[in-house]
Each structure stands twice: as C-alpha cells, then as structure tokens.
Design a protein around this motif. Structure first.
Motif, PDB file in Angstrom:
ATOM      1  N   GLU A  16      89.053 -18.964  99.035  1.00 11.20           N
ATOM      2  CA  GLU A  16      88.881 -20.202  98.270  1.00 11.20           C
ATOM      3  C   GLU A  16      88.643 -19.833  96.803  1.00 11.20           C
ATOM      4  OE1 GLU A  16      85.479 -22.718  99.263  1.00 11.20           O
ATOM      5  OE2 GLU A  16      85.808 -23.870  97.429  1.00 11.20           O
ATOM      6  N   LEU A  17      89.452 -20.380  95.923  1.00 16.34           N
ATOM      7  CA  LEU A  17      89.350 -20.003  94.500  1.00 16.34           C
ATOM      8  C   LEU A  17      90.024 -21.092  93.665  1.00 16.34           C
ATOM      9  CD1 LEU A  17      90.426 -16.438  93.197  1.00 16.34           C
ATOM     10  CD2 LEU A  17      89.878 -18.372  91.757  1.00 16.34           C
ATOM     11  N   HIS A  18      89.298 -21.665  92.741  1.00 12.55           N
ATOM     12  CA  HIS A  18      89.813 -22.723  91.863  1.00 12.55           C
ATOM     13  C   HIS A  18      88.830 -22.844  90.709  1.00 12.55           C
ATOM     14  CE1 HIS A  18      86.713 -24.931  94.034  1.00 12.55           C
ATOM     15  NE2 HIS A  18      87.309 -24.574  95.163  1.00 12.55           N
ATOM     16  N   PRO A  19      89.103 -23.678  89.721  1.00 10.58           N
ATOM     17  CA  PRO A  19      88.229 -23.700  88.540  1.00 10.58           C
ATOM     18  C   PRO A  19      86.756 -23.998  88.834  1.00 10.58           C
ATOM     19  CG  PRO A  19      90.313 -24.687  87.982  1.00 10.58           C
ATOM     20  CD  PRO A  19      90.353 -24.438  89.477  1.00 10.58           C
ATOM     21  N   LEU A  30      91.093 -34.138  90.510  1.00 12.49           N
ATOM     22  CA  LEU A  30      91.733 -33.173  89.625  1.00 12.49           C
ATOM     23  C   LEU A  30      91.432 -33.462  88.154  1.00 12.49           C
ATOM     24  CD1 LEU A  30      95.202 -32.846  91.426  1.00 12.49           C
ATOM     25  CD2 LEU A  30      93.319 -31.193  91.419  1.00 12.49           C
ATOM     26  N   ASP A  31      91.113 -34.738  87.841  1.00  9.94           N
ATOM     27  CA  ASP A  31      90.865 -35.076  86.431  1.00  9.94           C
ATOM     28  C   ASP A  31      89.373 -35.177  86.115  1.00  9.94           C
ATOM     29  OD1 ASP A  31      90.173 -37.344  87.773  1.00  9.94           O
ATOM     30  OD2 ASP A  31      91.502 -38.693  86.657  1.00  9.94           O
ATOM     31  N   SER A  32      88.543 -34.441  86.886  1.00 14.35           N
ATOM     32  CA  SER A  32      87.093 -34.568  86.690  1.00 14.35           C
ATOM     33  C   SER A  32      86.499 -33.462  85.813  1.00 14.35           C
ATOM     34  CB  SER A  32      86.390 -34.575  88.046  1.00 14.35           C
ATOM     35  OG  SER A  32      86.626 -33.354  88.711  1.00 14.35           O
ATOM     36  N   ILE A  33      87.344 -32.547  85.310  1.00 17.97           N
ATOM     37  CA  ILE A  33      86.809 -31.435  84.516  1.00 17.97           C
ATOM     38  C   ILE A  33      87.262 -31.621  83.066  1.00 17.97           C
ATOM     39  CG2 ILE A  33      86.771 -28.920  84.254  1.00 17.97           C
ATOM     40  CD1 ILE A  33      87.478 -28.781  87.254  1.00 17.97           C
ATOM     41  N   PRO A  34      86.336 -31.941  82.157  1.00 19.49           N
ATOM     42  CA  PRO A  34      86.727 -32.247  80.772  1.00 19.49           C
ATOM     43  C   PRO A  34      87.583 -31.152  80.128  1.00 19.49           C
ATOM     44  CG  PRO A  34      84.445 -32.864  81.149  1.00 19.49           C
ATOM     45  CD  PRO A  34      84.893 -32.151  82.394  1.00 19.49           C
ATOM     46  N   ALA A  35      87.251 -29.881  80.361  1.00 18.82           N
ATOM     47  CA  ALA A  35      88.018 -28.797  79.720  1.00 18.82           C
ATOM     48  C   ALA A  35      89.466 -28.812  80.190  1.00 18.82           C
ATOM     49  CB  ALA A  35      87.376 -27.445  80.044  1.00 18.82           C
ATOM     50  N   ILE A  36      89.671 -29.177  81.441  1.00 20.13           N
ATOM     51  CA  ILE A  36      91.038 -29.213  81.981  1.00 20.13           C
ATOM     52  C   ILE A  36      91.775 -30.439  81.453  1.00 20.13           C
ATOM     53  CG2 ILE A  36      92.333 -29.560  84.136  1.00 20.13           C
ATOM     54  CD1 ILE A  36      90.469 -27.449  85.363  1.00 20.13           C
ATOM     55  N   ASN A  37      91.083 -31.567  81.379  1.00 19.65           N
ATOM     56  CA  ASN A  37      91.712 -32.776  80.823  1.00 19.65           C
ATOM     57  C   ASN A  37      92.117 -32.561  79.367  1.00 19.65           C
ATOM     58  OD1 ASN A  37      91.274 -33.993  83.260  1.00 19.65           O
ATOM     59  ND2 ASN A  37      89.445 -35.097  82.610  1.00 19.65           N
ATOM     60  N   ALA A  38      91.244 -31.892  78.610  1.00 17.51           N
ATOM     61  CA  ALA A  38      91.542 -31.667  77.182  1.00 17.51           C
ATOM     62  C   ALA A  38      92.776 -30.777  77.044  1.00 17.51           C
ATOM     63  CB  ALA A  38      90.332 -31.021  76.503  1.00 17.51           C
ATOM     64  N   ASP A  89      83.027 -23.260  85.804  1.00 13.08           N
ATOM     65  CA  ASP A  89      82.740 -22.725  87.146  1.00 13.08           C
ATOM     66  C   ASP A  89      81.441 -23.325  87.681  1.00 13.08           C
ATOM     67  OD1 ASP A  89      82.525 -21.206  89.433  1.00 13.08           O
ATOM     68  OD2 ASP A  89      82.667 -19.271  88.415  1.00 13.08           O
ATOM     69  N   GLY A  90      81.523 -23.925  88.857  1.00 14.40           N
ATOM     70  CA  GLY A  90      80.328 -24.515  89.454  1.00 14.40           C
ATOM     71  C   GLY A  90      79.418 -23.479  90.094  1.00 14.40           C
ATOM     72  N   GLY A  91      79.942 -22.269  90.330  1.00 15.11           N
ATOM     73  CA  GLY A  91      79.118 -21.182  90.841  1.00 15.11           C
ATOM     74  C   GLY A  91      78.846 -21.222  92.331  1.00 15.11           C
ATOM     75  N   HIS A  92      79.463 -22.135  93.045  1.00 17.61           N
ATOM     76  CA  HIS A  92      79.290 -22.138  94.506  1.00 17.61           C
ATOM     77  C   HIS A  92      80.549 -22.670  95.163  1.00 17.61           C
ATOM     78  CE1 HIS A  92      78.620 -26.516  94.577  1.00 17.61           C
ATOM     79  NE2 HIS A  92      78.025 -26.301  93.424  1.00 17.61           N
ATOM     80  N   ARG A  93      80.790 -22.157  96.382  1.00 17.60           N
ATOM     81  CA  ARG A  93      82.005 -22.574  97.081  1.00 17.60           C
ATOM     82  C   ARG A  93      81.888 -24.033  97.506  1.00 17.60           C
ATOM     83  NH1 ARG A  93      83.333 -18.518 100.015  1.00 17.60           N
ATOM     84  NH2 ARG A  93      81.597 -17.135  99.557  1.00 17.60           N
TER      85      ARG A  93
END
Ligand SMILES: NC(=O)c1ccc[n+]([C@@H]2O[C@H](COP(=O)([O-])OP(=O)(O)OC[C@H]3O[C@@H](n4cnc5c(N)ncnc54)[C@H](OP(=O)(O)O)[C@@H]3O)[C@@H](O)[C@H]2O)c1
Length: 279
Positions: A165-168, A199-207, A264-268
């Motif tokens: 499992e690996l994602h932003p 998918l659109d919940s991370i501001p850095a990704i939306n920007a 990174d949320g730091g947890h799976r």
C-alpha cells in the motif's frame, strides 16, 4: 503512449514498465474485455493474483491482443490459502496453466502471513521457479522491514520488488529507504488510495493539478513516477484507463513534489500486513 512509460531495471534483470494496470476487484466476467481495453489504450504491464480469480481472463486478453508476449509484463501472486497449505509448487503451476501465456514476468508472495511462519520456505521454492526460468523475476508483497530482513538473512535471492500500500497519504518513506539500500524496488498498490480518501482532498495535489491542467488522480500517479515508484492503478472505465496513462507530458516542480511529500499522513489506511494470516 506505450513508448512514454519508463522501464525500470529490476535487480534480477528484467525491465518493468513503471506504470501498469491492476485488476483487483475487476469482475471475472468483465476482466477479458477490461484488459483488452487497457492493452489497446497502451498498458504493457498487467498485475493480477490468484486471489483475484481472474488470471484465466487476463491470459485470454493477452492472447487475443495480437501483441508479442515479450512486449507485455505480467505479474501474479501466491494466494494465502495455498501459501498456508504449503501448496506452493501446485499453486504456481495452476497460475501458469490459468494464464496460459508461457511464462510469468514476476511471481509474488502476496502476504507474508508472519503467524503462519512459512514465507522463508516459500521463497526458497520461488528461487527454484526463477532458476528453472518459468518466471523472469520473483518478489514479495506486503512485506514490512522485519519480514524483508529475515528473508534476506535466510535465503540467497533478494526480492526484485515489494508491492505495498503506497500513495500520497501513506508514502512508506522508512520502508522505501530500507529497500533502496538493498536494491528492492517499491511498487504501489492503491496508488490512487483505493477510494479511502477523496482524490481532491489534498490541497497540494489540487494546486498542482490546477497548475498543470491535470486531474488530482493524474498528479498522484505523476508523483509516483517522479519518486521512482512503480504504480499499478486499476480502472474499469476506458476513460480512467487512458487518463491514468496520460501523465508523461508534464512534470511536477521540486516545490510541488515537496508539498505532496509533506501531505503524508504517516499511517496506512488499509490493513496492517502483520494482521493478515489467512484469506
Ligand atoms: N498486493 C496486494 O495486496 C494488493 C492489494 C490491493 C491492490 N493490489 C493491486 O494494486 C492495484 C491497484 O490498487 P486498487 O485497485 O486497490 O486501488 P487504486 O488503483 O488506488 O484505485 C482504484 C479506484 O480508483 C478509481 N480510479 C481509477 N482511475 C481513476 C481516475 N483517473 N479518476 C478517478 N478515479 C479513478 C477506480 O474506479 P474505476 O474502476 O471505476 O475507474 C477504482 O475505484 C489492484 O488492482 C491490484 O492489482 C494489490
């Protein structure tokens, strides 16, 4: 599009297309059509597993595609109940028979199942499959650092990659740093988060998406590419299949990469592999 996907050299020799297509939860009745579509769109790397119950349909799509076998990279995985029953050779032969494409490119231990305690012995049999040449590479999935340490201490072939499992939101930085020291590539399952967060919940990704005229999903997959991670997004719709391949005409800036790294949320978000010890 196919030519744009980088190929990464695995420590056992083969080149793997860095962006592939996963078929977890693709209905077996729809799998042949879905994989045929993915191959038409341009994917040349398909990730299945005995546990997905669609190996035969993946193989049928590959045979029907008219593509040369050597132009497609195919991964499948040892199912937990076969692992638990120590039926490794039987399971491997059944996968070869079901896919019916001559050989595998990559065979993975799907889960370490530490309480079962058989992954070292299973791996020694995998080493035999590699030696006999019916698979071009062998690797693992869902292994944590202690599982990799034990495997490498007690066997001779270092896994080509570890599919986890690996994602932003769960970037696996510690595991990836360990694997880099040992030449084990990182492969992301759920590269789009498997629907566990919007998918659109991370501001850095939306920007970044707004800056490049791309979707958040495309930015996530581009982030994997620039991090050197192999990613295997699943998509039923041809529209998503094509969009997920259309990520090689832009580049995230160092500042955008750093902003996503900081998300990174730091947890799976899915299950801890130590807690998976049966099907
Ligand atoms: N080794 C393991 O234990 C393990 C575990 C899980 C998965 N995997 C592998 O990894 C692959 C990928 O993981 P996953 O399938 O769990 O999750 P994922 O690829 O992160 O997410 C798939 C979901 O994202 C949607 N999606 C795809 N492209 C999209 C886009 N461009 N825009 C918006 N939504 C999009 C899909 O919808 P649609 O289908 O409707 O397009 C689907 O609901 C699997 O198929 C499997 O091969 C391995």
């Amino acid at each position: 599009m196919t030519d744009l996907v980088p190929r990464i050299a695995l420590n056992q020799g083969p080149l793997i297309p860095q962006l592939g297509f996963g078929v977890f939860l693709v209905d077996p009745a729809m799998t042949q059509k879905t994989v045929e579509s993915a191959l038409e769109v341009g994917y040349r790397h398909i990730d299945t597993a005995t546990g997905y119950n669609n190996e035969a349909q993946v193989g049928a799509a590959i045979r029907a595609s008219g593509l040369k076998r050597e132009d497609i990279f195919v991964t499948t995985k040892l199912r937990n109940d076969h692992h638990k029953a120590r039926d490794i050779k039987g399971a491997y032969q059944r996968s070869l028979d079901a896919l019916d494409i001559g050989y595998l490119d990559l065979y993975l231990i799907h889960w370490p199942m530490p309480l079962v305690g058989y992954y070292v012995e299973a791996w020694k049999l995998f080493e035999g499959f590699l030696a006999e040449g019916t698979t071009r590479a062998i690797g693992v999935s869902n292994f944590k650092i202690p599982h990799l340490q034990r495997l490498m201490a007690e066997t001779s072939v270092v896994p080509a990659l570890n599919q986890v499992e690996l994602h932003p939101v769960w970037q696996q930085k510690e595991l990836r740093a360990f694997q880099d020291q040992h030449g084990i590539k990182a492969e992301a399952w759920a590269p789009l988060g498997q629907g566990r967060y919007p998918l659109d919940s991370i501001p850095a990704i939306n920007a970044a998406a707004a800056a490049h005229g791309k979707t958040p999903a495309q930015v996530m997959l581009r982030w994997h590419m620039q991090e050197g991670i192999i990613a295997i997004p699943k998509a039923n719709s041809r529209e998503h299949q094509a969009a997920n391949l259309d990520i090689f005409d832009f580049e995230l800036t160092p500042a955008e990469m750093a902003a996503i790294q900081a998300a990174d949320g730091g947890h799976r978000l899915a299950v801890d592999p130590d807690d998976v010890n049966s099907d």
